[in-house]
Write a protein that holds these residues in place. Structure first.
Motif, PDB file in Angstrom:
ATOM      1  N   PHE A  86       0.703  -1.282  -0.125  1.00 42.42           N
ATOM      2  CA  PHE A  86       0.157   0.027   0.095  1.00 42.42           C
ATOM      3  C   PHE A  86       0.837   1.328   0.098  1.00 42.42           C
ATOM      4  O   PHE A  86       0.647   2.430  -0.770  1.00 42.42           O
ATOM      5  CB  PHE A  86      -1.030   0.070   0.940  1.00 42.42           C
ATOM      6  N   SER A  87       1.791   1.049   0.626  1.00 42.67           N
ATOM      7  CA  SER A  87       2.905   2.345   0.860  1.00 42.67           C
ATOM      8  C   SER A  87       3.408   2.659  -0.737  1.00 42.67           C
ATOM      9  O   SER A  87       3.665   3.773  -1.070  1.00 42.67           O
ATOM     10  CB  SER A  87       3.891   2.305   1.705  1.00 42.67           C
ATOM     11  N   GLN A  88       3.817   1.654  -1.261  1.00 44.76           N
ATOM     12  CA  GLN A  88       4.294   1.635  -2.769  1.00 44.76           C
ATOM     13  C   GLN A  88       3.162   2.338  -3.513  1.00 44.76           C
ATOM     14  O   GLN A  88       3.348   3.178  -4.311  1.00 44.76           O
ATOM     15  CB  GLN A  88       4.916   0.611  -3.223  1.00 44.76           C
ATOM     16  N   ILE A  89       1.938   1.702  -3.594  1.00 46.76           N
ATOM     17  CA  ILE A  89       0.983   2.517  -4.300  1.00 46.76           C
ATOM     18  C   ILE A  89       0.698   3.837  -4.046  1.00 46.76           C
ATOM     19  O   ILE A  89       0.561   4.583  -4.888  1.00 46.76           O
ATOM     20  CB  ILE A  89      -0.451   1.698  -4.067  1.00 46.76           C
ATOM     21  N   ILE A  90       0.630   4.497  -2.700  1.00 45.84           N
ATOM     22  CA  ILE A  90       0.754   5.881  -2.469  1.00 45.84           C
ATOM     23  C   ILE A  90       1.998   6.588  -2.981  1.00 45.84           C
ATOM     24  O   ILE A  90       1.576   7.642  -3.655  1.00 45.84           O
ATOM     25  CB  ILE A  90       0.522   5.956  -0.980  1.00 45.84           C
ATOM     26  N   ALA A  91       2.888   6.001  -3.030  1.00 47.52           N
ATOM     27  CA  ALA A  91       4.032   6.841  -3.359  1.00 47.52           C
ATOM     28  C   ALA A  91       4.097   6.812  -4.846  1.00 47.52           C
ATOM     29  O   ALA A  91       4.258   7.925  -5.684  1.00 47.52           O
ATOM     30  CB  ALA A  91       5.333   5.855  -3.179  1.00 47.52           C
ATOM     31  N   HIS A  92       3.557   5.719  -5.754  1.00 45.76           N
ATOM     32  CA  HIS A  92       3.235   5.867  -7.149  1.00 45.76           C
ATOM     33  C   HIS A  92       2.190   7.077  -7.396  1.00 45.76           C
ATOM     34  O   HIS A  92       2.431   7.792  -8.329  1.00 45.76           O
ATOM     35  CB  HIS A  92       2.716   4.701  -7.584  1.00 45.76           C
ATOM     36  N   GLN A  93       1.327   7.221  -6.399  1.00 47.14           N
ATOM     37  CA  GLN A  93       0.396   8.386  -6.846  1.00 47.14           C
ATOM     38  C   GLN A  93       0.598   9.719  -6.555  1.00 47.14           C
ATOM     39  O   GLN A  93       0.278  10.579  -6.929  1.00 47.14           O
ATOM     40  CB  GLN A  93      -1.116   8.113  -5.631  1.00 47.14           C
TER      41      GLN A  93
END
Lengths: 229, 206, 428, 336
Positions: D174-181
């Motif tokens: 999830f943190s990677q997903i947020i970082a991508h966003q």
């Protein structure tokens, strides 16, 4: 011998008395010598704010915890009384009206009308109870978990009302199950039912509701069959 | 009304009318056939059964089943009265003509104890299945009336003993279609009858 | 009174353990409770079968289960059975295969009580029957008794009667819309309906003095004339009534979920409806233009202008639309009545205790649920000799076993709510 | 013994305990919100007696069920009957572990957070089914079977719509997903089809209106909860609202940038202030979607069970496959 509340004096007194009268059956054991320098009960209890009451017994600070816990539980119960979504007859419409926008009993935390008796606290018997319905209604009441309360709404429910002479009407719901609050009227106005429910709140807070006596008596089946005349 | 006389010269009796009702009396045997004609014949067109009621004319007299019919071709309600013997209260069912007569007939059976032959679902509708009185008969007295009458002290009430299984084994044997057997049904104990009869048996209306 | 011998009486089965119950049942000649063939969980499926020999052909058909079927007992206490109706539903999965309505949980013996009450008192006994249409309940006996007694109510009284009856119809239909939505899971429409209902009952309380069981009609007139409070409240209400109805319409009428659940659901054809004796809005929604107000005009309905509204499809949605249209029509009628209302007395001269000549009379009105009629027989005494009421919702419920097979459990609620039964009337 | 391992273990235990304890107040807040919002939408006042403006009404309700008698039906399967509320509640509460509330403010940042989330969430269907079966009640049984059918069906479009996000961001954390966003803007702009599918499927997955067939009041009295009273019912009750919170949080995390502000995240904000800033945005977005769910509950009637299945298999599943296909093409073509 003067009456005293001090247990130490009383013990001494009793031993003296028995020795003097020779009434002690066995030789009394060695007398309890309590040095005067020993701390008295008052000294021991002082930090907890305990003091003797003139009529006996003790009162103090820590007493608050058990007694006031009950008060809190009663307050919680009184402010969250979920009625059972159950209506028998005309009064049911006024009961629903009590829950709607104009007379909103959600204000008192009474709104989520639960569909299952397992989750309800108050059974509002709203409408004429007939002999055929008496069995299912008593079963509903027994399915509700403790603590539970019952409100009889309307004259038909409290006494049979205008149908009292009928061959198939139970003359008052209290013939088949215990009732806490009676709300008269045919049917009562929503304001009347709200008043009754607020009275029920007072009962709950004073812990004088039916469920208490119900618990004291022990769970028992209420004989409904033989009760109707 | 004239039509009725012309079409049913033998069966129709006691014709009577007021401003919005035409009344006719039919014998028990002819009721289904006559009602079928009344319903299907375009001259009559009484297609709707408005009401079916039972009347008890007291002990010693007869029951009566009353049908009210509606037609869009005639400006009046048609009332059909069918006398039914009290000792043997049986009459043919009209559920073959109007399916909706089912609940009417079940109610009449429940309240008066009239048995409708040919009704395939004739059981009690209001009282419990094991209730053993017919409350709307005139000899069934309400508590206060019982206290006023010479049959005082006799309580004709019977409570439904829903879980009392023994009553079934006694009362019900094989065929339960006519349960409870109509001729064995006595609401007030027999010894109360000689005195209770006067108060219960009101004068029959004209 | 049956005296049950405590020795031989079989106690309540819930107090018995299963073995003992089976033994007692065998002794009483009854089938054991779990006598279904084969299946391991047969006892569970059979809960709901009556504890007695089945009596009729239909009952045997209903309570004989095939493989995979189960009985589900809804009521007499169930959140959506509109009171104490009990429906025994035979289901196969979620599919309803048969249905048996059981009545009598509110049977109060009103007819018997009325036969023991004076003519004036009868009008109070009939109030709690169809408790959403108390005015109509009083109207039919009033008409029948006036026929028996041979008097005519004054014209102003007839106008007031028609006025209160139409007001009653408005809130009754409004509540039906709310209950229909509630049974389909919509929480809000019922509250909007109740806002309207509370306004109307306060309005009627202003004229009659009671909120629900009005006791307003008298033999030969009405109890009170219209008063100032009633008129001012009527004006206010008339300005706002379409808002609450309109709010509900916005929430429901074009809602896709609502339409998906009601269109083509529980279709009742006109022929079936007549055969089953269905009347009122349910019949008109099936395309049959039968309205007692037109067919046998009573009161002043022959002087008022109105049409018999019908819908064609006969499904749940049509019955809903029928109610909406009839509300609008009733408002139109109220306008006409208020325009045409004459002056004069509201009560004919009648004695305190009415003793009509022996005779028979039939009075029928169009209640919000259909043809509500009273058949009264007088024997010359102060009480009716026979007093018979025909309640429309009692007869309408007959179509349930015919409509339900093939539908789902959720549709049971929608179809039942669309028929709009009131248990007080059904059970009398 | 490696000290850092011990520290990590300690942190995990502490965070888990804290989060589990936090679920209860979360449920209270969401229930209070629902009580009040529904009341206002129905032109009522709503609870206003307990505490300032009736703010503690839901808390009172919660403690009330704690003090009720706990009944077990006579013929119920006692062991599973007792276990079922725990399974449902734990399924809801455990999935809270992977939600990133604010930068660095997450209980356990797995690299397979998405998989963990759906695996845990799927457990709740077992709990509901067990509750329905063990109650010895036909309504419960029907409710349990409904829940099984509904949740198993809707998990497929739900998961497939998330696969689109995973393809887009290239990570299951999830943190990677947020970082991508943070780098590419919110996912909702790239997943215009995926977001509505996820929203509808998640509403059905947590049994909220109009998909609340499992505890349909007017049909099957209270579904699997019919026989439950006292605290066991309380667990089901709380689990529903905790699940609502978590679903909204996951929705926000996957599609609306989690704790990111709508405009670029100010880089100078770090440490405590950064956490607070992130928490603010996270809760604002989450409670907005909770509000939408309550709004839907007030407005919409319930749909029928065959329509429910039809929507899942005939509409949502093909659409989510199309969405997946388009996303895959776009990822390959534009090297996103």
């Amino acid at each position: 011998m003067a009456l005293t509340n001090d247990p130490r004096e009383a013990a001494r007194g009793r031993a003296d008395n028995e020795a003097a009268q020779g009434t002690a059956l066995v030789t009394s054991p060695a007398r309890i010598e309590i040095p005067d320098s020993a701390p008295s009960d008052d000294d021991l209890l002082a930090p907890f704010g305990m003091e003797e009451h003139p009529t006996g017994g003790f009162h103090g600070l820590l007493e608050v915890i058990p007694t006031k816990a009950d008060l809190v539980i009663d307050l919680i119960r009184a402010n969250s009384l979920w009625p059972l979504l159950s209506g028998l007859s005309c009064c049911a419409i006024e009961m629903m009206s009590t829950a709607t926008s104009k007379n909103d009993i959600d204000r008192f935390g009474m709104f989520p009308f639960r569909a299952s008796p397992r989750q309800a606290d108050v059974l509002i018997v709203a409408g004429t109870l007939t002999t055929k319905m008496a069995g299912p209604l008593v079963r509903l009441w027994e399915q509700m978990p403790e603590p539970k309360w019952c409100v009889a709404m309307g004259t038909c429910t409290t006494s049979g009302g205008r149908f009292k002479r009928s061959y198939s009407v139970v003359q008052g719901v209290d013939r088949v199950m215990p009732v806490d609050v009676y709300v008269p009227g045919c049917p009562p106005r929503p304001e009347g039912l709200i008043y009754g429910l607020l009275k029920l709140r007072e009962l709950v807070m004073a812990r004088r509701g039916q469920w208490r006596t119900y618990v004291d008596r022990g769970p028992q089946r209420v004989a409904w069959e033989g009760d109707v005349r | 009304m004239r039509l009725l006389v012309e079409r049913f010269p033998e069966t129709a009796r006691d014709l009577w009318t007021d401003e919005d009702t035409v009344e006719v009396q039919l014998p028990r045997d002819a009721v289904v056939e006559t009602l079928r004609t009344l319903r299907d014949d375009p001259e009559f067109g009484f297609f709707m059964l408005a009401d079916a009621a039972a009347v008890d004319y007291g002990i010693g007299h007869h029951f009566e089943v009353v049908y009210h019919l509606f037609s869009d071709r005639h400006p009046a309600w048609l009332r059909v009265r069918v006398p039914v013997e009290r000792a043997n209260p049986r009459t043919p069912s009209v559920t073959s003509l109007w399916t909706g007569a089912m609940f009417h007939e079940r109610e009449m059976y429940d309240m008066m104890g009239i048995v409708f032959e040919g009704n395939r679902d004739l059981r009690r509708i209001y009282m419990s299945p094991d209730y053993r009185s017919f409350p709307q008969r005139k000899d069934f007295l309400l508590p206060d009336d019982a206290a006023d009458s010479s049959a005082a002290g006799v309580n004709p009430l019977e409570r439904p003993e829903t879980w009392d299984l023994t009553t079934f084994s006694r009362e019900l044997t094989s065929s339960a279609a006519t349960y409870p057997p109509p001729d064995t049904q006595v609401d007030v104990p027999a010894e109360a009858y000689p005195h209770g009869q006067e108060s219960a048996d009101k004068s029959r209306p004209a | 009174m049956t005296a049950v011998d405590p020795e031989t009486r079989i106690p309540d089965p819930i107090d018995l353990d299963r073995g003992e119950e089976a033994r007692l049942r065998a002794a009483a000649g009854l089938a054991p409770p779990s006598a279904a063939a084969g299946s391991e969980y047969a006892g569970f499926e059979l809960v709901g079968v009556p504890d007695r020999p089945l009596q009729t052909e239909r009952e045997r058909e209903m309570y004989t289960l095939e493989e995979g079927e189960m009985l589900l007992n809804m009521g007499p206490q169930h959140p959506s059975t509109h009171g104490v109706l009990r429906l025994v539903v035979k289901i196969r999965g979620e599919m309803v295969t048969d249905l048996d309505p059981v009545f009598g949980y509110l049977h109060r013996g009103i007819e018997k009580l009325c036969e023991n009450a004076t003519y004036t008192t009868v009008l109070t006994y009939v109030d709690p029957m169809d408790y959403l249409a108390s005015m109509h309940n009083e109207h039919a006996p009033a008409i029948a008794f006036e026929k028996l007694f041979g008097i005519q109510a004054p014209r102003r009284a007839e106008y007031i009667r028609a006025l209160v009856v139409e007001l009653n119809r408005v809130f009754s239909h409004g509540l039906m819309i709310g209950f229909l939505a509630l049974d389909m899971g919509g929480l809000t429409p019922i509250l909007y309906s109740f806002i309207n209902r509370d306004d109307v009952v306060e309005l009627l309380a202003a004229i009659s003095g009671q909120r629900m069981l009005f006791n307003f009609f008298r033999v030969g007139g009405v109890n009170w004339d219209v008063n100032d409070e009633f008129l001012s409240r009527l004006g206010t209400w008339h300005g706002t009534v379409m808002k609450s109805i309109g709010d509900n319409e916005k929430l429901i009428t074009e809602n896709e979920i609502f339409k998906g659940r009601t269109r083509g659901m529980g279709i009742l054809s006109g022929k079936q409806a007549i055969a089953y004796g269905v009347t009122g809005p349910n019949l008109r929604a099936s395309g049959v233009p039968f309205d007692v107000r037109k067919a046998h005009p009573y009161s002043i309905y022959d002087e008022l202008e109105f049409d018999v509204i019908t819908q064609q499809s006969g499904d749940v949605y049509a019955r809903y639309l029928q109610r909406i249209d009839e509300i609008k029509q009733s408002l139109h009628l109220i306008d006409q009545i208020m325009d045409k209302m004459p002056h004069g007395p509201v009560q004919a001269q009648v004695p305190g205790i009415i003793r009509p000549k022996p005779g028979r009379a039939y009075g029928a009105v169009e209640s919000p649920r259909g043809l509500y009629s009273v058949y009264a027989i007088s024997d010359g005494g102060p009480t009716p000799y026979r007093f018979r009421m025909r309640d429309p919702s009692f007869i309408s419920l007959q179509v349930m076993p015919m409509l339900m097979p093939g539908h789902l459990i959720a549709d049971t609620m929608a179809i039942m709510a669309s028929l709009d039964p009131v248990m007080g009337g059904v059970d009398k | 013994m490696d000290f850092s391992l011990l520290l990590g273990l300690g942190r995990f235990v502490l965070a888990t305990t804290l989060l589990l304890l936090l679920t209860i107040p979360t449920a209270f807040v969401v229930i209070q919100l629902e009580l009040k919002v529904i009341a206002l939408m129905q032109l009522r006042l709503g609870p206003n007696r307990v505490g300032p403006r009736g703010l503690f009404q839901s808390t009172i309700h919660g403690f009330k069920v704690l003090a009720k008698e706990d009944t077990v039906p006579d013929q119920a399967d006692r062991a599973t009957f007792t276990l079922a509320p725990w399974m449902v509640y734990m399924a809801a509460a455990m999935s809270m572990l992977v939600i990133p509330f604010a930068p660095g403010f997450v209980a356990a940042d797995f690299n397979i957070g998405v998989v963990y989330f759906f695996a845990i969430l799927g457990l709740s269907v077992v709990g509901l089914l067990v509750a329905g079966w063990s109650s010895y009640n036909k309504y419960s049984l029907l409710g349990g079977l409904r829940s099984a059918a509904q949740m198993v069906s809707y998990e497929i479009p739900l998961t497939l719509s998330v696969v689109g996000v995973v393809l887009l961001t290239g990570s299951l954390s999830f943190s990677q997903i947020i970082a991508h966003q943070l780098a590419h803007g919110w996912n909702v702009w790239w997943q215009l089809l995926g977001f509505p599918i996820f929203f509808i499927a998640s509403t059905a997955e947590i049994n909220r209106a109009p998909f609340d067939l499992v505890e349909a009041d007017s049909e099957i009295v209270a579904g699997p909860f019919t026989e439950y009273s006292g605290m066991r019912f309380g667990f089901f009750f709380f689990a529903e609202y905790v699940a609502l919170f978590i679903m909204s949080a996951i929705l926000v995390t996957l599609f609306f940038g989690g704790y990111l502000a709508p405009w670029p995240f100010p880089a100078q904000l770090g440490g405590f202030i950064g956490i607070l800033y992130g928490l603010l945005w996270f809760f604002a977005k989450t409670y907005f979607f909770i509000f939408v769910a309550i709004w839907m509950r007030t407005t919409l009637p319930r749909i029928r069970v065959d329509q429910l299945m039809g929507v899942a298999w005939k509409v949502l599943l093909p659409l989510s496959l199309i969405n997946l296909f388009l996303t895959a093409i776009a990822v390959v073509a534009f090297k996103l």
